[in-house]
Design a protein around this motif. Structure first.
Motif, PDB file in Angstrom:
ATOM      1  N   ASN A   1      -0.025  -1.027  -4.707  1.00  0.00           N
ATOM      2  CA  ASN A   1      -0.076  -0.258  -3.472  1.00  0.00           C
ATOM      3  C   ASN A   1       0.801  -0.924  -2.425  1.00  0.00           C
ATOM      4  O   ASN A   1       1.086  -2.116  -2.515  1.00  0.00           O
ATOM      5  N   GLY A   2       1.158  -0.162  -1.429  1.00  0.00           N
ATOM      6  CA  GLY A   2       1.968  -0.786  -0.393  1.00  0.00           C
ATOM      7  C   GLY A   2       2.120   0.093   0.814  1.00  0.00           C
ATOM      8  O   GLY A   2       1.789   1.284   0.806  1.00  0.00           O
ATOM      9  N   MET A   3       2.596  -0.550   1.853  1.00  0.00           N
ATOM     10  CA  MET A   3       2.815   0.160   3.101  1.00  0.00           C
ATOM     11  C   MET A   3       4.005  -0.487   3.796  1.00  0.00           C
ATOM     12  O   MET A   3       4.118  -1.708   3.803  1.00  0.00           O
ATOM     13  N   TYR A   4       4.905   0.324   4.273  1.00  0.00           N
ATOM     14  CA  TYR A   4       6.035  -0.229   5.018  1.00  0.00           C
ATOM     15  C   TYR A   4       6.116   0.447   6.374  1.00  0.00           C
ATOM     16  O   TYR A   4       5.845   1.628   6.519  1.00  0.00           O
ATOM     17  N   HIS A   5       6.447  -0.357   7.364  1.00  0.00           N
ATOM     18  CA  HIS A   5       6.569   0.149   8.730  1.00  0.00           C
ATOM     19  C   HIS A   5       7.947  -0.254   9.220  1.00  0.00           C
ATOM     20  O   HIS A   5       8.230  -1.438   9.344  1.00  0.00           O
ATOM     21  N   ILE A   6       8.774   0.729   9.469  1.00  0.00           N
ATOM     22  CA  ILE A   6      10.108   0.377   9.955  1.00  0.00           C
ATOM     23  C   ILE A   6      10.273   0.812  11.400  1.00  0.00           C
ATOM     24  O   ILE A   6       9.748   1.841  11.827  1.00  0.00           O
TER      25      ILE A   6
ATOM     26  N   VAL B   1       5.616   4.319   7.397  1.00  0.00           N
ATOM     27  CA  VAL B   1       5.702   4.808   8.767  1.00  0.00           C
ATOM     28  C   VAL B   1       7.116   4.513   9.240  1.00  0.00           C
ATOM     29  O   VAL B   1       7.547   3.360   9.257  1.00  0.00           O
ATOM     30  N   LEU B   2       7.835   5.569   9.581  1.00  0.00           N
ATOM     31  CA  LEU B   2       9.260   5.431   9.836  1.00  0.00           C
ATOM     32  C   LEU B   2       9.562   5.738  11.290  1.00  0.00           C
ATOM     33  O   LEU B   2       9.441   6.869  11.740  1.00  0.00           O
TER      34      LEU B   2
ATOM     35  N   ILE C   1      -1.617   7.717  13.183  1.00  0.00           N
ATOM     36  CA  ILE C   1      -0.738   6.859  12.372  1.00  0.00           C
ATOM     37  C   ILE C   1      -1.591   5.830  11.619  1.00  0.00           C
ATOM     38  O   ILE C   1      -1.418   5.620  10.415  1.00  0.00           O
ATOM     39  N   GLU C   2      -2.521   5.232  12.328  1.00  0.00           N
ATOM     40  CA  GLU C   2      -3.437   4.283  11.686  1.00  0.00           C
ATOM     41  C   GLU C   2      -4.195   4.946  10.547  1.00  0.00           C
ATOM     42  O   GLU C   2      -4.334   4.394   9.460  1.00  0.00           O
ATOM     43  N   GLY C   3      -4.695   6.132  10.840  1.00  0.00           N
ATOM     44  CA  GLY C   3      -5.458   6.867   9.837  1.00  0.00           C
ATOM     45  C   GLY C   3      -4.629   7.109   8.587  1.00  0.00           C
ATOM     46  O   GLY C   3      -5.134   7.077   7.466  1.00  0.00           O
ATOM     47  N   PHE C   4      -3.342   7.323   8.824  1.00  0.00           N
ATOM     48  CA  PHE C   4      -2.424   7.570   7.709  1.00  0.00           C
ATOM     49  C   PHE C   4      -2.253   6.333   6.841  1.00  0.00           C
ATOM     50  O   PHE C   4      -2.322   6.397   5.617  1.00  0.00           O
TER      51      PHE C   4
END
Lengths: 427, 255
Positions: free
Chosen positions: A278-283, A311-312, A397-400
Motif C-alpha cells: 500500500n502507499g500514499m504520495y502527496h506532491i 494527492v496531487l 483530503i484526509e478522508g481520501f
C-alpha cells in the motif's frame, strides 16, 4: 558527462580501503553504471521520470562526517520518540546515543556497515548483486555504497514491538548510498517503521538498495515514511522474497521531498504467501513522486493486495506503475490492485499505469484506477454543517488518504500514521 | 424569523420557484407539501445555499439578515440546518469528527470556547441515545454503508447536536419504515421549542401523524397555492394532489 567524472572521483575515494574482492564488486557495478549511465525518458521504465535534476547536482559521498546533532533535535523528529527498539543512523552512521537496541530479543541481530567485517560486507554485496544491476542508478549505488545495515530475526522469534529505523541527513549536497537487508526467519515476526528525515532544506541524495527475505510462515509488517527535506532526492530499490505462507504488509508514505522514486518488487515463491503493498504520495510545488511496483506470483495459492492513493497539488507530478505478474503455474492467485488520485490543482498531474500480466487461467485479479477532484456534494454537505470551506476540503483530503493508514495492522501505528497524514495535509 | 418574499428561482434556466411567500415565526412548525416537481426540494436547497440554483427575484430574510447573501457555512453557523433528502456518504471522515468540527465552528461563531473532549463526548452520547443509535456509528465514516433509515437518523443526530434555530427537513420521511419514522419523529419532537422553528418538506401526510405541524402549505407549480392548519394535510391525504395541481388536472380525483 561532467557528472560521470565527478562520481568516478568519488568511486576512487570510496573504494580506497576495500578488500580486493569488494573493490572488484564495486568495479563491476561502476562499469555497469558507466555503460548505462543515468536513465532517460526513452527507457520504458523511466518514461515519465526525468533524472535531469539529479544529473545537475554533484553530490559528494562523504563517509567520515562527524555528526554534531544534538540529541534533542533528533528526538523531536522521531516518529515514535519513545520506541523501545530504535536504530538511528545519522548521515549513514549508527548513532549510539540515539539508538536503543538493548531490549531486542536475543533472536534479533542488527549490524551496521561500520561494524561489518570485509567478509560480511562482501556477502551482503553478493546477495544484492542482481538488484545492483537493475539500471544505471542502482549500479551507482553498488559502486559507491558506504553505509547500510542488516537486521535478522531468527527462526521463531517474535518481536512484539516495532523497530524504528531512522535515516537522518544533516548536511546539504551529500549523497548517501546505503544497502539494507532484512531477514525474517521461519515463523518469526517483525514490524519495522523506517523513517527518512532531514535537517537540511537544501539538496541531498538518499539512495538505498534493500532486500528482504521472509521465510516460511514468517511475517513482516513494514511502514516507510519519507519525510525528506524539501529539496531532497530519494531513490530506493527494494526486492522482497517471500517463502511459503509468509506474510508481508508494506505501507509507503511519500510525504515530502523534491524528487523520489521507489521501486518495490515482491516475489511470492511459496504457496499460501500473502503480500500487501500500500502507499500514499502527496506532491506539492514542483515535486515528483514515482512508485514502480511489481508483485510477482510465481506459485499457486497466493494472494496480494495493492492500494496506492495520491494527492496531487501545486505543479507536482506523480507516477504510479503497478505491475502484477502471475506465472502460468500460479493458479488460484487472488490479486487486487487500486490506484486512486485526487487532483487539487490544474498544474499537477499523474501518470498511472496498471500492468497486469496473467499467464494462469484460474485466477481472480481485479484492478482499478481513478483520477478525480474534490467531490462537490461532499464538500457542500460539510459546509452546510457550518464547517468552513478550507477545513471541509482538508477533511475530505484526509478522508481520501486515511484509508491507506486504516489498513495498517498495528493499532498504535495505525493511529500514529493517521495523525501524521492529517498533519501532512495541513501544509 | 424567516421571511420569504416573492422568491423566484431557476435551475438550468428552467423556472422552478415562481413567487414564494412564507413567514415562519419562532416556535412554529410548518409543513410544505406538494406533488413531485412542485419545487419543494428547490425551496429547501435555495435556503440551504446550493449554488446551482439562480435566484431571479425576491428575497429571504433570516432574523432580519439577507439569507441569500450568506455563504453556506455562515447560514449554518447562524443556526440554519438542512436535513438532506439524500445524505451524502463521506468515506474516511469519521461521524464524530464531523460533529466536532461543526459544533466548534458554530461555537466559535458565537464567541464560545471549544467544548473540551469529555463534555463533547457526553453531549454526543446523550444525543445518540435519543436517536436510539449505536455508539459505534460515531466512529464510522459519515453515512458510509448506512441504511436509508440510519442515514436519516444520523441527520437528526447532527441536528440534535447542533441545536439549530431553524431546521429544514427535506423529505426526511422518505425511505423510512414505520419504526425508523417513529424514532426520527421522536428526535425531531424533542427539539421543538419556543425559540426554534421547523419546516418539514414532505410529499406524504404520514410524517405529520408523528410531528404535528402548526401550519400546512401546499406547493404546486412553484407557488404556495393553499395554506391552512393541520387539517389541510388530512384533506390532501384523502383527496390527493390532483385537485390542487393545475398540471395534474387530467388525473382522476378520488372523492
Amino acid at each position: 558527462m561532467e557528472v560521470i567524472s565527478h562520481y568516478q572521483e568519488q568511486f576512487a575515494a570510496v573504494s580506497q580501503h576495500d578488500s580486493p574482492s569488494i573493490k572488484a564488486y564495486r568495479q563491476r557495478a561502476w562499469e555497469k553504471f558507466a555503460a548505462l549511465s543515468f536513465p532517460t525518458l526513452k527507457m520504458e521504465d523511466w518514461k515519465y521520470t526525468s533524472t535531469a535534476a539529479l544529473q545537475k547536482l554533484p553530490f559528494s559521498v562523504n563517509s567520515s562526517l562527524a555528526s554534531k546533532t544534538s540529541k534533542e533535535s533528533v528526538l523531536s523528529r522521531l516518529l515514535i520518540a519513545q520506541a523501545t527498539h530504535k536504530i538511528v543512523l545519522i548521515d549513514g552512521q549508527l548513532s549510539q546515543e540515539n539508538s536503543s537496541l538493548d531490549k531486542l530479543p536475543k533472536g534479533v541481530m542488527v549490524k551496521d556497515w561500520a561494524a561489518m567485517t570485509q567478509n560480511e560486507r562482501e556477502q551482503l554485496q553478493q546477495q544484492l548483486a542482481p538488484l545492483h544491476h537493475t539500471d544505471g542508478l542502482s549500479a551507482l549505488n553498488g559502486a559507491l555504497v558506504n553505509q547500510g545495515m542488516t537486521l535478522e530475526v531468527k527462526e521463531g522469534c517474535e518481536v512484539n514491538e516495532p523497530v524504528l529505523l531512522v535515516h537522518l541527513v544533516t548536511e546539504p549536497m551529500n549523497a548517501h548510498f546505503a544497502v539494507q537487508q532484512i531477514k525474517v526467519g521461519q515463523g518469526a515476526k517483525l514490524t519495522v517503521v523506517e523513517q527518512f528525515i532531514s535537517l537540511t532544506e537544501e539538496p541531498y541524495l538518499n539512495s538505498t538498495v534493500q532486500s528482504y527475505l521472509i521465510e516460511d510462515k514468517a511475517s513482516l509488517n513494514y511502514i516507510k515514511v519519507q519525510q525528506e527535506g524539501k529539496e531532497g532526492f530519494h531513490l530506493s530499490y527494494t526486492d522482497i522474497k517471500q517463502q511459503k505462507e509468509s506474510y508481508f504488509h508494506g505501507s509507503y508514505f511519500a510525504l515530502s521531498g523534491q524528487w523520489a522514486r521507489n521501486t518495490i518488487s515482491t516475489v511470492l515463491t511459496g504457496a499460501g504467501a500473502h503480500a500487501t503493498l500500500n502507499g500514499m504520495y502527496h506532491i506539492t510545488q514542483k515535486s515528483l513522486q514515482d512508485f514502480h511496483t511489481l508483485i510477482h506470483h510465481q506459485v499457486a495459492d497466493c494472494s496480494s493486495s495493492e492500494l496506492f492513493k495520491g494527492v496531487l497539488d501545486g505543479a507536482g507530478r506523480a507516477v504510479f506503475n503497478g505491475r502484477i505478474l502471475v506465472d502460468q503455474d500460479a493458479q488460484h492467485t487472488q490479486s487486487e490492485q487500486a490506484n486512486h488520485n485526487l487532483i487539487l490543482s490544474d498544474q499537477a498531474g499523474v501518470d498511472t499505469k496498471p500492468q497486469l500480466e496473467i499467464f494462469a487461467d484460474d485466477v481472480k485479479c481485479a484492478h482499478g484506477t481513478t483520477i478525480g477532484q474534490i467531490n462537490e456534494e461532499q464538500w457542500f454537505y460539510l459546509c452546510s454543517r457550518g464547517i468552513n470551506k478550507d477545513l471541509a476540503k482538508k477533511m475530505l483530503i484526509e478522508g481520501f488518504v486515511v484509508e491507506v493508514a486504516h489498513q495498517i495492522n498495528d493499532a498504535e501505528l495505525r493511529l500514529l500514521i493517521e495523525n501524521l497524514l492529517r498533519e501532512n495535509m495541513n501544509v | 424569523m424567516l421571511e420569504i418574499k416573492n422568491l423566484q428561482a431557476t435551475v438550468a434556466e428552467k423556472s422552478i420557484l415562481k413567487g414564494i411567500n412564507l413567514t415562519v415565526n419562532p416556535g412554529e412548525v410548518h409543513a410544505i407539501m406538494g406533488p413531485n416537481g412542485s419545487g419543494k426540494s428547490t425551496l429547501s436547497n435555495v435556503l440551504a445555499g446550493r449554488e446551482h440554483i439562480d435566484v431571479t427575484a425576491g428575497e429571504v430574510l433570516y432574523n432580519g439578515k439577507n439569507l441569500l447573501d450568506m455563504d453556506v457555512e455562515e447560514r449554518a453557523r447562524e443556526g440554519l440546518f438542512l436535513a438532506f433528502q439524500y445524505p451524502v456518504e463521506i468515506p474516511g471522515v469519521g461521524n464524530i469528527y464531523l460533529l466536532k468540527a461543526a459544533l466548534n465552528a458554530k461555537r466559535q461563531h458565537q464567541g464560545l470556547p471549544e467544548l473540551d473532549a469529555m463534555d463533547f463526548l457526553n453531549l454526543v452520547k446523550e444525543k445518540v441515545k435519543l436517536m436510539e443509535m449505536n455508539e459505534a456509528m460515531l466512529y464510522r465514516s459519515v453515512n458510509e454503508g448506512f441504511s436509508g433509515g440510519e442515514k436519516k437518523r444520523n441527520e437528526i443526530l447532527q441536528m440534535a447536536v447542533l441545536e439549530p434555530t431553524l431546521a429544514i427537513l427535506d423529505e426526511t420521511d422518505s425511505g423510512l419504515d414505520i419504526d425508523a419514522l417513529k424514532i426520527v419523529a421522536k428526535g425531531v419532537n424533542s427539539l421543538r421549542s419556543p425559540q426554534r422553528a421547523m419546516i418539514l418538506v414532505t410529499h406524504y401526510q404520514r410524517l405529520l401523524d408523528y410531528i404535528k405541524p402548526d401550519f400546512v402549505h401546499v406547493l404546486a407549480g412553484g407557488k404556495i397555492v393553499r395554506s391552512g392548519g393541520p387539517e389541510l394535510a388530512l384533506e390532501l391525504e384523502k383527496e390527493g394532489y390532483a385537485w390542487i395541481d393545475p398540471s395534474a388536472k387530467q388525473s382522476t380525483v378520488n372523492l
